[in-house]
Design a protein around this motif. Structure first.
Motif, PDB file in Angstrom:
ATOM      1  N   PRO A  64       0.716  -1.304   0.082  1.00  0.00           N
ATOM      2  CA  PRO A  64       0.029  -0.124   0.059  1.00  0.00           C
ATOM      3  C   PRO A  64       0.911   1.339   0.017  1.00  0.00           C
ATOM      4  CG  PRO A  64      -1.032  -1.518   1.557  1.00  0.00           C
ATOM      5  CD  PRO A  64       0.300  -2.412   1.038  1.00  0.00           C
ATOM      6  N   ILE A  65       1.847   1.221   0.572  1.00  0.00           N
ATOM      7  CA  ILE A  65       2.584   2.562   0.902  1.00  0.00           C
ATOM      8  C   ILE A  65       3.497   2.718  -0.554  1.00  0.00           C
ATOM      9  CG2 ILE A  65       4.690   1.433   1.981  1.00  0.00           C
ATOM     10  CD1 ILE A  65       3.677   5.063   2.801  1.00  0.00           C
ATOM     11  N   LEU A  66       3.786   1.765  -1.318  1.00  0.00           N
ATOM     12  CA  LEU A  66       4.311   2.009  -2.216  1.00  0.00           C
ATOM     13  C   LEU A  66       3.357   2.524  -3.425  1.00  0.00           C
ATOM     14  CD1 LEU A  66       7.119   1.723  -4.030  1.00  0.00           C
ATOM     15  CD2 LEU A  66       6.489  -0.782  -4.462  1.00  0.00           C
ATOM     16  N   SER A  67       2.200   1.963  -3.329  1.00  0.00           N
ATOM     17  CA  SER A  67       1.192   2.494  -4.351  1.00  0.00           C
ATOM     18  C   SER A  67       1.032   4.091  -3.976  1.00  0.00           C
ATOM     19  CB  SER A  67      -0.025   1.637  -4.172  1.00  0.00           C
ATOM     20  OG  SER A  67      -1.173   1.792  -4.882  1.00  0.00           O
ATOM     21  N   GLU A  68       1.064   4.355  -2.989  1.00  0.00           N
ATOM     22  CA  GLU A  68       0.479   5.741  -2.539  1.00  0.00           C
ATOM     23  C   GLU A  68       1.573   6.690  -2.889  1.00  0.00           C
ATOM     24  OE1 GLU A  68      -2.190   6.898  -1.547  1.00  0.00           O
ATOM     25  OE2 GLU A  68      -3.148   4.834  -1.500  1.00  0.00           O
ATOM     26  N   ILE A  69       2.749   6.104  -2.822  1.00  0.00           N
ATOM     27  CA  ILE A  69       3.924   6.863  -3.192  1.00  0.00           C
ATOM     28  C   ILE A  69       4.011   7.234  -4.454  1.00  0.00           C
ATOM     29  CG2 ILE A  69       6.579   7.158  -3.460  1.00  0.00           C
ATOM     30  CD1 ILE A  69       6.642   5.720  -0.679  1.00  0.00           C
ATOM     31  N   ILE A  70       3.873   6.389  -5.526  1.00  0.00           N
ATOM     32  CA  ILE A  70       3.755   6.132  -6.883  1.00  0.00           C
ATOM     33  C   ILE A  70       2.622   6.865  -7.386  1.00  0.00           C
ATOM     34  CG2 ILE A  70       3.038   4.830  -9.095  1.00  0.00           C
ATOM     35  CD1 ILE A  70       4.748   2.452  -7.786  1.00  0.00           C
ATOM     36  N   ARG A  71       1.357   7.134  -6.647  1.00  0.00           N
ATOM     37  CA  ARG A  71       0.234   7.780  -7.028  1.00  0.00           C
ATOM     38  C   ARG A  71       0.776   9.613  -6.836  1.00  0.00           C
ATOM     39  NH1 ARG A  71      -5.673   6.663  -5.412  1.00  0.00           N
ATOM     40  NH2 ARG A  71      -4.635   5.448  -4.046  1.00  0.00           N
ATOM     41  N   ALA A  72       1.198   9.601  -5.688  1.00  0.00           N
ATOM     42  CA  ALA A  72       1.771  11.107  -5.222  1.00  0.00           C
ATOM     43  C   ALA A  72       2.599  11.578  -6.238  1.00  0.00           C
ATOM     44  CB  ALA A  72       2.118  10.953  -3.978  1.00  0.00           C
ATOM     45  N   VAL A  73       3.729  10.540  -6.493  1.00  0.00           N
ATOM     46  CA  VAL A  73       4.626  11.391  -7.350  1.00  0.00           C
ATOM     47  C   VAL A  73       4.249  11.496  -8.764  1.00  0.00           C
ATOM     48  CG1 VAL A  73       7.011  10.554  -8.621  1.00  0.00           C
ATOM     49  CG2 VAL A  73       6.609  10.061  -5.931  1.00  0.00           C
ATOM     50  N   GLY A  74       3.423  10.672  -9.270  1.00  0.00           N
ATOM     51  CA  GLY A  74       2.702  10.660 -10.550  1.00  0.00           C
ATOM     52  C   GLY A  74       2.234  12.134 -10.824  1.00  0.00           C
ATOM     53  N   ALA A  75       1.174  12.197  -9.652  1.00  0.00           N
ATOM     54  CA  ALA A  75       0.144  13.267  -9.717  1.00  0.00           C
ATOM     55  C   ALA A  75       1.288  14.718  -9.649  1.00  0.00           C
ATOM     56  CB  ALA A  75      -0.516  13.243  -8.374  1.00  0.00           C
ATOM     57  N   ALA A  76       2.043  14.825  -8.812  1.00  0.00           N
ATOM     58  CA  ALA A  76       3.003  15.995  -8.492  1.00  0.00           C
ATOM     59  C   ALA A  76       3.731  16.199  -9.880  1.00  0.00           C
ATOM     60  CB  ALA A  76       3.841  15.511  -7.546  1.00  0.00           C
ATOM     61  N   TRP A  77       4.333  15.000 -10.748  1.00  0.00           N
ATOM     62  CA  TRP A  77       5.065  15.351 -11.694  1.00  0.00           C
ATOM     63  C   TRP A  77       4.009  15.777 -12.853  1.00  0.00           C
ATOM     64  CZ3 TRP A  77       8.762  10.802 -13.656  1.00  0.00           C
ATOM     65  CH2 TRP A  77       9.444  11.324 -14.547  1.00  0.00           C
ATOM     66  N   ILE A  78       2.965  15.516 -12.906  1.00  0.00           N
ATOM     67  CA  ILE A  78       1.859  15.922 -13.909  1.00  0.00           C
ATOM     68  C   ILE A  78       1.626  17.441 -13.472  1.00  0.00           C
ATOM     69  CG2 ILE A  78      -0.472  15.832 -14.655  1.00  0.00           C
ATOM     70  CD1 ILE A  78      -0.175  12.692 -14.473  1.00  0.00           C
ATOM     71  N   GLY A  79       1.520  17.776 -12.234  1.00  0.00           N
ATOM     72  CA  GLY A  79       1.115  19.193 -11.838  1.00  0.00           C
ATOM     73  C   GLY A  79       2.277  20.014 -12.301  1.00  0.00           C
ATOM     74  N   ILE A  80       3.637  19.624 -12.114  1.00  0.00           N
ATOM     75  CA  ILE A  80       4.673  20.442 -12.462  1.00  0.00           C
ATOM     76  C   ILE A  80       4.681  20.421 -13.988  1.00  0.00           C
ATOM     77  CG2 ILE A  80       7.326  20.551 -12.567  1.00  0.00           C
ATOM     78  CD1 ILE A  80       7.142  19.223  -9.578  1.00  0.00           C
ATOM     79  N   ALA A  81       4.508  19.321 -14.706  1.00  0.00           N
ATOM     80  CA  ALA A  81       4.740  19.457 -16.078  1.00  0.00           C
ATOM     81  C   ALA A  81       3.672  20.345 -16.883  1.00  0.00           C
ATOM     82  CB  ALA A  81       4.508  18.086 -16.642  1.00  0.00           C
ATOM     83  N   SER A  82       2.336  20.125 -15.983  1.00  0.00           N
ATOM     84  CA  SER A  82       1.315  21.105 -16.710  1.00  0.00           C
ATOM     85  C   SER A  82       1.514  22.554 -16.728  1.00  0.00           C
ATOM     86  CB  SER A  82      -0.023  20.713 -16.184  1.00  0.00           C
ATOM     87  OG  SER A  82      -0.215  21.027 -14.884  1.00  0.00           O
ATOM     88  N   VAL A  83       2.201  23.008 -15.437  1.00  0.00           N
ATOM     89  CA  VAL A  83       2.498  24.484 -15.394  1.00  0.00           C
ATOM     90  C   VAL A  83       3.719  24.611 -16.307  1.00  0.00           C
ATOM     91  CG1 VAL A  83       3.666  26.083 -13.857  1.00  0.00           C
ATOM     92  CG2 VAL A  83       2.097  24.453 -12.964  1.00  0.00           C
ATOM     93  N   SER A  84       4.560  23.788 -16.716  1.00  0.00           N
ATOM     94  CA  SER A  84       5.381  23.977 -17.687  1.00  0.00           C
ATOM     95  C   SER A  84       5.025  24.129 -19.189  1.00  0.00           C
ATOM     96  CB  SER A  84       6.582  23.145 -17.663  1.00  0.00           C
ATOM     97  OG  SER A  84       7.610  23.192 -18.773  1.00  0.00           O
ATOM     98  N   ALA A  85       3.910  23.240 -19.295  1.00  0.00           N
ATOM     99  CA  ALA A  85       3.322  23.227 -20.504  1.00  0.00           C
ATOM    100  C   ALA A  85       2.647  24.446 -20.872  1.00  0.00           C
ATOM    101  CB  ALA A  85       2.298  22.141 -20.575  1.00  0.00           C
ATOM    102  N   VAL A  86       1.794  25.110 -19.807  1.00  0.00           N
ATOM    103  CA  VAL A  86       0.931  26.229 -20.001  1.00  0.00           C
ATOM    104  C   VAL A  86       1.976  27.518 -20.311  1.00  0.00           C
ATOM    105  CG1 VAL A  86      -0.541  27.805 -18.773  1.00  0.00           C
ATOM    106  CG2 VAL A  86      -0.895  25.657 -18.830  1.00  0.00           C
TER     107      VAL A  86
END
Length: 199
Positions: A145-167
């Motif tokens: 479970p903890i690994l799954s949560e870490i992957i979800r958090a990392v993926g979501a944060a990375w997408i957020g940063i990338a979307s800021v860069s895209a805009v």
């Protein structure tokens, strides 16, 4: 021989609802995904100016939704394949709905609030490609479970940063304007979801 080349070219393109011929070159799409995940500004600008990448960008969002749904489905349902398939399809359709609502809201903020001069698809193609790090969501299928949560958090944060860069690169914004666009968009979407009758 020219006819054979034309047939090969047509196999990788599509017309129809899109205003221009669409490129389905998977190698090119994969390369764009890697560069978008690395926050490459030139890639975001190229996507803004390339109408033939519209279908690729929509397909990419569907793929990310499938990755999320599959990873989450195996984590929740284990080996019950029908449940996993259901969750996977929900993930795909949810990702498409979220992507269009999010990109539409971002577009309104960019063009109305900040007076940016960019078309919807010119902004949405780079925005959709900024979701490329979401392929990590497939790894949420980990039974830990903890690994799954870490992957979800990392993926979501990375997408957020990338979307800021895209805009930033697509609209020609400063980092501050792009971050402010992201924050306003999140606040608006949270407000909308909070007042919906089913929330």
């Amino acid at each position: 021989m020219p006819t054979v080349r034309k047939l090969e070219r047509d196999a990788h393109t599509m017309t129809g609802l899109f205003a221009t011929t669409q490129d389905f070159n998977l190698k090119k799409m994969g390369s764009r995904m890697l560069r978008a995940a690395r926050l490459d500004g030139e890639t975001f600008r190229q996507l803004r100016d390339d109408p033939s990448a519209t279908a690729q960008s929509v397909v990419l969002v569907a793929i990310i939704g499938l990755c999320y749904g599959t990873g989450f489905g195996f984590f929740l349902a284990g080996t019950f394949l029908l449940d996993v398939l259901t969750i996977t399809l929900i993930g795909m359709f949810s990702a498409l709905a979220i992507a269009f609502v999010w990109s539409g809201t971002t577009f309104l903020i960019v063009t109305r609030l900040f007076r940016g001069t960019i078309g919807y698809w010119g902004l949405s193609r780079p925005f959709f490609f900024s979701w490329s790090p979401g392929v990590l969501f497939i790894l949420m299928s980990s039974p830990i479970p903890i690994l799954s949560e870490i992957i979800r958090a990392v993926g979501a944060a990375w997408i957020g940063i990338a979307s800021v860069s895209a805009v930033k690169h697509a609209a020609g914004f400063s980092t501050q304007q792009s971050m402010l666009t992201f924050i306003i968009c999140v606040l608006l979407l949270v407000l909308i979801v909070s007042i919906l009758p089913f929330s």
